[in-house]
Design a protein around this motif. Structure first.
Motif, short mmCIF file in Angstrom:
data_model
loop_
_atom_site.label_atom_id
_atom_site.label_comp_id
_atom_site.label_asym_id
_atom_site.label_seq_id
_atom_site.Cartn_x
_atom_site.Cartn_y
_atom_site.Cartn_z
N GLN A 38 0.83 -1.20 0.00
CA GLN A 38 0.00 0.00 0.00
C GLN A 38 0.86 1.25 0.00
O GLN A 38 1.70 1.44 0.88
CB GLN A 38 -0.94 0.02 1.21
CG GLN A 38 -1.94 1.17 1.20
CD GLN A 38 -2.92 1.12 2.35
OE1 GLN A 38 -2.63 0.61 3.43
NE2 GLN A 38 -4.13 1.63 2.15
N PRO A 44 -4.79 -1.03 -0.76
CA PRO A 44 -3.84 -2.14 -0.84
C PRO A 44 -3.91 -2.82 -2.20
O PRO A 44 -4.99 -2.97 -2.78
CB PRO A 44 -4.33 -3.09 0.27
CG PRO A 44 -5.20 -2.27 1.15
CD PRO A 44 -5.81 -1.24 0.27
N PHE A 89 1.31 -5.32 4.14
CA PHE A 89 0.39 -6.03 5.03
C PHE A 89 0.36 -7.51 4.66
O PHE A 89 0.19 -7.86 3.49
CB PHE A 89 -1.03 -5.48 4.90
CG PHE A 89 -1.21 -4.08 5.40
CD1 PHE A 89 -1.18 -3.02 4.51
CD2 PHE A 89 -1.42 -3.82 6.74
CE1 PHE A 89 -1.35 -1.71 4.96
CE2 PHE A 89 -1.58 -2.53 7.21
CZ PHE A 89 -1.55 -1.47 6.31
N PHE A 107 -6.16 -8.89 8.36
CA PHE A 107 -4.88 -8.26 8.08
C PHE A 107 -4.01 -8.18 9.33
O PHE A 107 -4.49 -8.10 10.46
CB PHE A 107 -5.08 -6.84 7.57
CG PHE A 107 -5.56 -6.74 6.15
CD1 PHE A 107 -6.90 -6.84 5.84
CD2 PHE A 107 -4.65 -6.55 5.11
CE1 PHE A 107 -7.34 -6.74 4.52
CE2 PHE A 107 -5.07 -6.45 3.79
CZ PHE A 107 -6.42 -6.54 3.50
N GLY A 108 -2.68 -8.18 9.08
CA GLY A 108 -1.74 -7.83 10.12
C GLY A 108 -1.72 -6.32 10.30
O GLY A 108 -2.42 -5.59 9.61
N GLN A 109 -0.88 -5.87 11.22
CA GLN A 109 -0.85 -4.45 11.56
C GLN A 109 -0.08 -3.60 10.55
O GLN A 109 -0.18 -2.38 10.57
CB GLN A 109 -0.23 -4.26 12.94
CG GLN A 109 -1.05 -4.88 14.06
CD GLN A 109 -2.36 -4.14 14.28
OE1 GLN A 109 -3.38 -4.44 13.66
NE2 GLN A 109 -2.34 -3.16 15.14
N GLY A 110 0.70 -4.24 9.71
CA GLY A 110 1.44 -3.50 8.69
C GLY A 110 2.89 -3.25 9.06
O GLY A 110 3.25 -3.15 10.24
N TYR B 35 -14.03 -2.40 4.17
CA TYR B 35 -13.04 -2.47 5.24
C TYR B 35 -12.82 -1.07 5.81
O TYR B 35 -12.89 -0.07 5.08
CB TYR B 35 -11.71 -3.01 4.73
CG TYR B 35 -11.71 -4.48 4.39
CD1 TYR B 35 -12.25 -4.94 3.18
CD2 TYR B 35 -11.20 -5.42 5.26
CE1 TYR B 35 -12.27 -6.29 2.87
CE2 TYR B 35 -11.21 -6.78 4.96
CZ TYR B 35 -11.74 -7.20 3.76
OH TYR B 35 -11.76 -8.54 3.46
N GLN B 37 -9.94 1.19 7.73
CA GLN B 37 -8.51 1.22 8.04
C GLN B 37 -8.21 2.47 8.87
O GLN B 37 -8.15 3.58 8.33
CB GLN B 37 -7.66 1.19 6.77
CG GLN B 37 -6.17 1.10 7.06
CD GLN B 37 -5.32 0.99 5.81
OE1 GLN B 37 -5.75 1.31 4.70
NE2 GLN B 37 -4.10 0.53 5.97
N GLN B 41 -2.97 1.36 11.03
CA GLN B 41 -3.47 0.01 11.30
C GLN B 41 -3.76 -0.74 10.00
O GLN B 41 -3.83 -0.15 8.92
CB GLN B 41 -4.75 0.08 12.13
CG GLN B 41 -4.61 0.81 13.45
CD GLN B 41 -3.69 0.08 14.41
OE1 GLN B 41 -3.77 -1.14 14.56
NE2 GLN B 41 -2.81 0.83 15.07
N GLY B 42 -3.94 -2.05 10.12
CA GLY B 42 -4.38 -2.83 8.99
C GLY B 42 -5.88 -2.70 8.80
O GLY B 42 -6.61 -2.39 9.74
N PRO B 43 -6.37 -2.92 7.60
CA PRO B 43 -7.82 -2.86 7.36
C PRO B 43 -8.57 -3.88 8.19
O PRO B 43 -8.10 -5.00 8.41
CB PRO B 43 -7.93 -3.17 5.86
CG PRO B 43 -6.59 -2.82 5.29
CD PRO B 43 -5.61 -3.17 6.35
N LEU B 88 -9.88 5.51 6.96
CA LEU B 88 -9.96 5.29 5.51
C LEU B 88 -10.89 4.10 5.29
O LEU B 88 -10.66 3.03 5.85
CB LEU B 88 -8.58 4.99 4.94
CG LEU B 88 -8.50 4.74 3.43
CD1 LEU B 88 -8.80 6.01 2.65
CD2 LEU B 88 -7.10 4.21 3.05
#
Lengths: 117, 113
Positions: A38, A44, A89, A107-110, B35, B37, B41-43, B88
């Motif tokens: 992303q 993403p 991610f 999803f993970g936290q990134g 989703y 976001q 953070q992740g979505p 987002l």
């Protein structure tokens, strides 16, 4: 409950180096493990994905390594370039026909990757 | 080939107001997922629509609702906005039976003041 844990939160590498991002999951029903890239202001974009029946998948400079017994998977970016600088991610999903899961992504936290020239 | 289109791109609302976000899926796709976001953070999965019905829902309150139209486009509605709803909002489309081929839009940035 966070079902996918990602590390590190941020990563700085030099151009030409190897970037490694790790993820661990808890739900053994997951059967699809994608990585997304992303850029700021964008959604993403799918980078590469793997199913649990293989231990490694390579596409160009990007490789996923998968360890089913440890419930871990990782992304390796070879010959990292400044253009790879983005947030990455990991994610996991499953699909069960007639069940309660239709491929929703967890999803993970990134990881914020910065590649210095 | 147009991908997933979301509108508006940015939005500022006041606490307690209601908001509607819109999504047009990628051509050929019939399933839409939303989703949220949060910054850094992740979505997080909100819900998924298929055949104009909500098929699966994440851990979000009833203030979040949606709709899918016969042309597969979708709306996300949020009532009684809270500051914590600032995020987002991403729409992802896919083709039924091919749940692993998600395409995401660029999202709508919602700010609640």
């Amino acid at each position: 409950q966070q079902q996918v844990k990602q590390s590190p939160q941020s990563l700085i590498v030099q151009k030409g180096g190897i970037s490694i991002i790790n993820c661990a999951y808890e739900n053994t029903a997951f059967d699809y493990f994608p990585w997304y890239q992303q850029f700021p202001g964008k959604g993403p974009a799918l980078l590469i994905a793997i199913r649990p029946d293989v231990s490694e998948k390579k596409e160009g400079r990007f490789t996923i390594s998968f360890n089913k017994s440890a419930k871990q998977f990782s992304l390796h970016i070879m010959d990292s370039q400044p253009g790879d600088s983005a947030t990455y991610f990991c994610a996991a999903s499953s699909f069960t026909a007639g069940g309660t899961s239709y491929g929703k992504l967890t999803f993970g936290q990134g990881t914020i990757l910065t590649v210095h020239p | 080939d147009a991908g997933v289109t979301q509108s508006p791109t940015h939005l500022i609302k006041t606490r307690g107001q209601q908001v509607t976000l819109r999504c047009s899926p990628k051509s050929g796709h019939d399933t839409v997922s939303w989703y949220q976001q949060a910054l850094g953070q992740g979505p997080q999965f909100i819900f998924q629509y298929y055949e104009e019905e909500e098929r699966q829902r994440g851990n979000f309150p009833d203030r979040f609702s949606g709709h899918q139209f016969p042309n597969y486009s979708s709306e996300l509605n949020v009532n009684a906005l809270l500051l914590g709803d600032s995020a987002l909002y991403l729409c992802a489309s896919s083709l039924a039976g091919q749940f692993y081929g998600y395409t995401f839009g660029s999202g709508t940035r919602l700010t609640v003041v």
